[in-house]
Scaffold this motif. Sequence first.
Motif, PDB file in Angstrom:
ATOM      1  N   ALA A 108       0.936  -1.317   0.150  1.00 39.98           N
ATOM      2  CA  ALA A 108       0.440  -0.349  -0.133  1.00 39.98           C
ATOM      3  C   ALA A 108       0.875   1.324  -0.006  1.00 39.98           C
ATOM      4  N   ARG A 109       0.014   2.539  -0.952  1.00 38.54           N
ATOM      5  CA  ARG A 109       1.397   3.414  -0.551  1.00 38.54           C
ATOM      6  C   ARG A 109       0.769   4.427   1.108  1.00 38.54           C
ATOM      7  N   TYR A 110       1.567   5.476   0.726  1.00 39.12           N
ATOM      8  CA  TYR A 110       1.963   5.701   2.155  1.00 39.12           C
ATOM      9  C   TYR A 110       1.987   7.417   2.307  1.00 39.12           C
ATOM     10  N   SER A 295      -2.782   5.608   4.423  1.00 39.05           N
ATOM     11  CA  SER A 295      -2.428   5.816   2.911  1.00 39.05           C
ATOM     12  C   SER A 295      -3.876   5.938   2.290  1.00 39.05           C
TER      13      SER A 295
END
Length: 484
Positions: A108-110, A295
């Motif tokens: 996941a992108r944060y 996220s």
Amino acid sequence: MFSVFTRVARRGRSTARIAAAALVSGLVAAGAISGAGSAQALDGVDGVKEQGGASAVISGLDVHGTAVVHENGTDEKVTAGLFRMTVDGGGMLQTYCIDIHNPTQTDARYQETSWSGTSLSGNKDAGRIRWILQNSYPQVNDLAALARKAGARSLTEADAAAGTQVAIWRYSDDADVEAVSPAAEKLADYLQHSARPLAEPRASLTLTPQAVSGRPGERLGPVRVRTNADAVGVTPPAEAAAEGVRIVDKKGEPVTAAVDGSSLYFDIPEDADAGSAELAVQASTTVPVGRAFTSDTRSQTQILAGSSESTVSASATATWARQGAVPALSAHKNCDKSGIDITVANTGDKPFTFRLMGTRHTVPAEATRTVTIPLQEDQAYDFTIEGPHGFEKRLRGILDCRTTSAVATTDDGLRTQTTTQPSPASVGGTGASGTDLAETGASNATPLIAGAAIVLVLLGGAALIFVRRKKTPADGAAGTPGEE
């Protein structure tokens, strides 16, 4: 290297999309998404990144042990420890979770963000969490000394990570949780009882405000640089130079370097057609311990425990026109109000009119207004606000302001904190004990979350899209909201 660049937007407006792909196709088929092209729209997708800073991808747990959560008369085992993130552009981060009841989506992108956009908003003990981070592992890597303070015989890296995570959960989630390892539990108790409130750390890099506007022939700004980096460099690209747009200081001199506190301006040629440009700054620095990371998917909120030298960035936009409404739009999550604050500054000579959630809003000439979009917890949003002269701003993400959510339990009774099966790695090259997620299996929370999102859509409480019809500069811009 440090760099700053501008982008002059001259591309067509992209059609707004909803975060969930299955919902996109259904809505398009139903005619819920619409909009005409615009020659001067600033394209691309903007998450609500009011703080700028580091962007990273989470790879999973690094060093960890096991804890037990006591809740509603039941005991559940969970993994507890230190996560690792890879920073866009270079660098590594170590984080702990401040969202015990939600799974972590591996990969996941944060995005670095302020506490006000997370479950720490309104948490009177948020500052104690920062104290724990600064006074425990990995900031304190002398485990023998840490064990003495905690009254434990010794601490392994896994004990130190698990004990630190347990102490954080007690403040971040008000959780009744204890470490399985006696040594880790002693550390958790020591950290919990010793913690003192500290202030929220500053962002690693920001530009304030996010957006400015005005008329050709003016210097639009100031946009102020806030950073803990030593310096940032300024290198406008060739396309901006071709349009005549420059980045200058308050004296009108081209900027070649900037530091914390510097003021930047968009210098717009007097003969420039109505348009937009983006200023992005980038630097290399360590991210302050205690910064929150969220996220744009349903993945556990994280808090920073350690940072290598990492790439950080921020951006701001400028919009200009000779007449009519000239809006500058910025947005940030507001967990106190369970929504997103959208601030519109209209520097034009005509009112700027738009609709949000069926409500018409008008910002008079030379005025600023803030509108809060209320959202449900865990609600995805993806909407576009459009205006005159090709103005366009798209925002998307998910509102994650609370720490309660559905969780998944594996067959052996161990509730995992990730949804895939990473092999635990170690800090500093040494081994780490504890539960291997590759053995416990993956969480099945993802389909449950997707199903819940669809239910919200059917109930009218899911992701929002706002599309405005383009008006003439004299009329401002008004539109009707779409639905998700």
